[in-house]
Design a protein around this motif. Structure first.
Motif, short mmCIF file in Angstrom:
data_model
loop_
_atom_site.label_atom_id
_atom_site.label_comp_id
_atom_site.label_asym_id
_atom_site.label_seq_id
_atom_site.Cartn_x
_atom_site.Cartn_y
_atom_site.Cartn_z
N GLY A 565 0.83 -1.19 0.00
CA GLY A 565 0.00 0.00 0.00
C GLY A 565 0.86 1.24 0.00
N HIS A 567 2.67 4.61 0.93
CA HIS A 567 3.07 5.15 2.24
C HIS A 567 3.87 6.41 2.00
CE1 HIS A 567 5.04 5.41 6.19
NE2 HIS A 567 4.10 4.60 6.63
N TYR A 575 0.73 -4.56 3.84
CA TYR A 575 -0.63 -4.75 4.34
C TYR A 575 -0.92 -6.24 4.36
CZ TYR A 575 -1.89 0.19 4.35
OH TYR A 575 -1.96 1.52 4.63
N TYR A 577 -3.68 -9.22 5.04
CA TYR A 577 -5.09 -9.63 5.17
C TYR A 577 -5.09 -11.07 5.65
CZ TYR A 577 -6.02 -5.42 2.45
OH TYR A 577 -6.09 -4.11 2.02
N PRO A 608 4.20 -5.44 9.21
CA PRO A 608 3.00 -4.95 8.52
C PRO A 608 2.54 -3.59 9.04
CG PRO A 608 2.74 -7.26 9.15
CD PRO A 608 3.98 -6.75 9.83
N GLU A 609 2.17 -2.73 8.12
CA GLU A 609 1.59 -1.45 8.47
C GLU A 609 0.20 -1.64 9.06
OE1 GLU A 609 1.82 2.77 8.62
OE2 GLU A 609 3.33 1.27 8.08
N ALA A 610 -0.50 -2.64 8.53
CA ALA A 610 -1.84 -2.96 9.03
C ALA A 610 -2.07 -4.46 8.90
CB ALA A 610 -2.91 -2.20 8.25
N VAL A 612 -5.34 -6.82 8.78
CA VAL A 612 -6.79 -6.77 8.63
C VAL A 612 -7.34 -8.20 8.70
CG1 VAL A 612 -8.71 -6.07 7.16
CG2 VAL A 612 -6.60 -4.72 7.20
N GLU A 631 -4.94 -4.37 -2.90
CA GLU A 631 -4.09 -3.18 -3.02
C GLU A 631 -4.93 -1.92 -3.12
OE1 GLU A 631 -0.39 -5.34 -5.40
OE2 GLU A 631 -1.68 -3.91 -6.42
N ALA A 634 -6.25 -1.04 0.26
CA ALA A 634 -5.19 -0.45 1.09
C ALA A 634 -4.93 1.00 0.72
CB ALA A 634 -3.91 -1.27 0.96
N ASN A 635 -5.08 1.32 -0.59
CA ASN A 635 -4.77 2.67 -1.07
C ASN A 635 -5.99 3.57 -1.13
OD1 ASN A 635 -2.00 2.17 -1.49
ND2 ASN A 635 -2.45 1.12 -3.42
N VAL A 658 -10.77 -1.52 6.85
CA VAL A 658 -9.59 -0.69 6.58
C VAL A 658 -9.93 0.78 6.79
CG1 VAL A 658 -7.93 0.04 4.82
CG2 VAL A 658 -8.57 -2.37 5.02
#
Length: 660
Positions: A565, A567, A575, A577, A608-610, A612, A631, A634-635, A658
């Motif tokens: 994603g 940044h 990211y 999942y 990981p940034e996130a 989910v 993707e 995420a964006n 998200v």
């Protein structure tokens, strides 16, 4: 007009300006300034690469520049012999530069060490003698798992001196990553350190190294440990086969080891890089072509001169540090700067303080760092005298025009050309960029292929695209710095890099780096990023399979998908999942276990940034995960038509999570 008004006017002008010319003053002093160089290289290919080879001293001269009889296993200068360490150290001592600084090192706490070429010669010889006494022979792979301390390039050069390829493992990688690479390389020797500093705190590196050694499947003969932490060290003690670096050098004080004569095609080092499967790839680089190419690109693109103080802010654990901290600059006899710490410790002006302190001429860094500098504000570079800078460079990922112009104005004072360089671990050195003394610069566009490099943009059928259209970047002719194969895996070498667009029956081989690009009317290439399942986080390539494997290994995880994603600082972030098994909750505790598993398996760079949690992943009717949709989620992008999915309803559910 007020100062504020001048500033606003300047920003507006820069925002509108699309091309920038190097100054006459820069062109006059540039190592390469002949505008005909692209044409000259094209007309005299492949013999044009003798220019690169001429930057080196050869033990025995080569007769053939390129042997292309067995593509894609090309050989460069194959009948010549030389030694990389001799070219980076000895010849400068012999030529009267023994008292010139080779390495200026600064630790995170401000400690400094200066190594002249004579100092480097002495310590490289002493460590080469120690390696010999341990039983290291020609072609034995020595693993170096070390932070940014001077002992790392010293160990690399000592290995090169005795003809033993080195395999550097980034110090931020996990114990498991170390074991995987030592097993793959059949490496019986390890050089490491007790620890290093991050933001003022000592980190226990030896414990991680010892943990990795437990999973090495063969006997490890000897381990050398650098004492970086001193009184801040952790009390592990050394095992029976572990040796203190300083003790070894003291025991071999004054030793002299003759540089081993190596064929140009003998392996200089292995560098492991992520692939689209979970198994890292051992990229093999050889002595003659690689060293000639890094020396030539340092000379032509970075404009490095022996009297310069040059600073590449990368880590030597990555290919950028190999090519443009160690081998390229030292082959040219310049002063190269090494820094152990982070850009914002203890303050956000640390790098600019060092530029001023060492009167740095050339500064080469990543767009990730530049975006961080922008975020912190102009007051930090403005607090220091940066007038020594002559050239700026970027590496690791594409740089957007806004960041390019900020760099140009606030770091270069609108006086320093910027070279925006595209290349890979596999290419060994820069492939697409402007020559600062020849080409105009276009912010956001890397530039034309370098002289002698035949890079094109093609469509899925391999046909060239029209100017302005996007396509796939390919390289249609070999080059000296190219990888020779993947270690002990020629078949994968062909599959990974040459299968997509080549015609083996016609002996026509096309290298596909798996990057997208577009080309303009002037032949300038804009790199659009990866087209495979490898993420580019802060300029570091990370395989999605490797990350997914780590997550699926967590108890209670059924399935995982990794995408990149956007940044603001890293360029691309991880990211994750994740689908949990029945009976397991996707709660904060599970999220922490997932993050910990990734850091343990790969290292903090892959954090990981996130994370989910979702009951399902969006899949086609054939069961393929639609990563593009993940993707886009995420964006925050428009998802388009999802009706072809087997489970279109899950997309909205994931999107809501998200968004929260």
């Amino acid at each position: 007009m007020t100062d504020d008004g001048v500033e606003v006017d300047l920003e507006a002008r820069l925002a509108e300006q699309e091309t920038f010319e190097p100054s006459e003053e820069f062109v006059e002093q540039a190592n390469v300034s002949d505008p005909e160089i692209h044409e000259e290289f094209s007309e005299n290919w492949p013999e044009c690469w003798e220019r690169a080879a001429d930057l080196l001293d050869w033990e025995s001269e080569y007769d053939t520049v390129l042997d292309d009889s067995d593509g894609p296993f090309y050989e460069w200068f194959a009948d010549g012999t030389l030694n990389a360490c001799y070219n980076c150290v000895d010849r400068h001592v012999e030529n009267g530069a023994k008292n010139r600084a080779a390495i200026e090192w600064e630790g995170e706490h401000g400690e400094t060490r200066t190594y002249t070429y004579q100092d480097l010669y002495r310590e490289v010889n002493e460590f080469a003698a120690a390696l010999r006494e341990m039983g290291v022979e020609e072609d034995d792979v020595v693993t170096l798992y070390m932070p940014m301390v001077p002992e790392l390039p010293i160990a690399m050069l000592a290995c090169a001196r005795i003809g033993a390829p080195h395999s550097v493992v980034f110090a931020g990688f996990s114990a498991d990553a170390l074991a995987t690479r030592m097993n793959s390389a059949d490496s019986e020797y390890l050089v490491t350190a007790d620890g290093y500093y991050r933001r003022g705190d000592p980190l226990d590196h030896l414990e991680k190294a010892n943990e990795g050694l437990e999973d090495v499947e063969h006997e490890v003969s000897d381990v050398v440990v650098v004492d970086r932490l001193g009184d801040d060290g952790f009390d592990h003690g050394l095992a029976e086969n572990q040796h203190d670096w300083d003790d070894l050098l003291a025991a071999h004080q004054g030793a002299r080891i003759d540089p081993v004569e190596r064929s140009a095609e003998d392996m200089l080092f292995l560098m492991y890089t992520s692939g689209t499967t979970g198994e890292p790839k051992g990229v093999k680089h050889t002595t003659g072509g690689y060293l000639a190419y890094t020396a030539w690109t340092s000379h032509a693109v970075l404009d490095v001169k022996p009297e310069d103080t040059y600073w590449c802010s990368a880590d030597i654990g990555w290919i950028t540090g190999h090519s443009y901290i160690v081998y390229g600059p030292l082959a040219l006899g310049t002063t190269t700067v090494m820094y152990e710490g982070t850009p914002d410790y203890p303050e956000k002006d640390r790098l600019w303080e060092m530029v001023e302190k060492y009167a740095v001429d050339i500064f080469y860094t990543a767009p990730t760092a530049i975006r961080a500098f922008m975020k912190w504000g102009t007051e930090y570079p403005e607090a220091h005298d940066l007038s020594s800078l002559r050239l700026l460079g970027t590496v690791g990922e594409p740089i957007n025009p806004r960041a390019w112009k900020w760099y140009y104005k606030h770091i270069g004072g609108e006086d320093c050309p910027i070279v925006d360089t595209w290349w890979q671990t596999e290419t060994g050195g820069m492939m697409v960029t402007t020559l600062p003394g020849v080409n105009e610069m276009k912010p956001g566009s890397a530039g034309p292929p370098l002289p002698g490099i035949s890079a094109e943009v093609v469509d899925g059928a391999g046909d060239p695209v029209y100017a302005g259209d996007a396509g796939y970047l390919v390289v249609t002719d070999p080059w000296p710095g190219m990888l020779r194969t993947l270690y002990q895996n020629d078949e994968r070498f062909i599959e990974e890099y040459w299968e997509e667009y080549s015609d083996p029956e016609a002996d026509e081989w096309v290298y596909f780096p798996e990057d997208g690009a577009k080309i303009d009317d002037d032949g300038y290439l804009t790199i659009l990023g990866r087209v495979d399942d490898v993420l580019n986080v802060s300029g570091h390539r990370l395989g999605t399979m490797e990350i997914e494997s780590a997550i699926v290994g967590v108890e209670g995880v059924a399935e995982a998908a990794i995408v990149g994603g956007d940044h603001d600082v890293k360029g691309e972030a991880v990211y994750a999942y994740v689908i949990t098994e029945d009976g397991y909750e996707g709660d904060e505790a599970m999220r922490e276990r997932v993050i910990e598993a990734v850091e343990d398996a790969i290292g903090p760079i892959a954090r990981p940034e996130a994370v989910v949690f979702t009951p399902e992943l969006p899949k086609t009717r054939s069961g393929k995960i639609m990563r593009r949709l993940l993707e886009d989620i995420a964006n925050g992008a428009d998802l388009g038509d999802t009706t072809t999915l087997r489970n279109p309803e899950i997309v909205e559910e994931i999107q809501a999570q998200v968004g929260d």
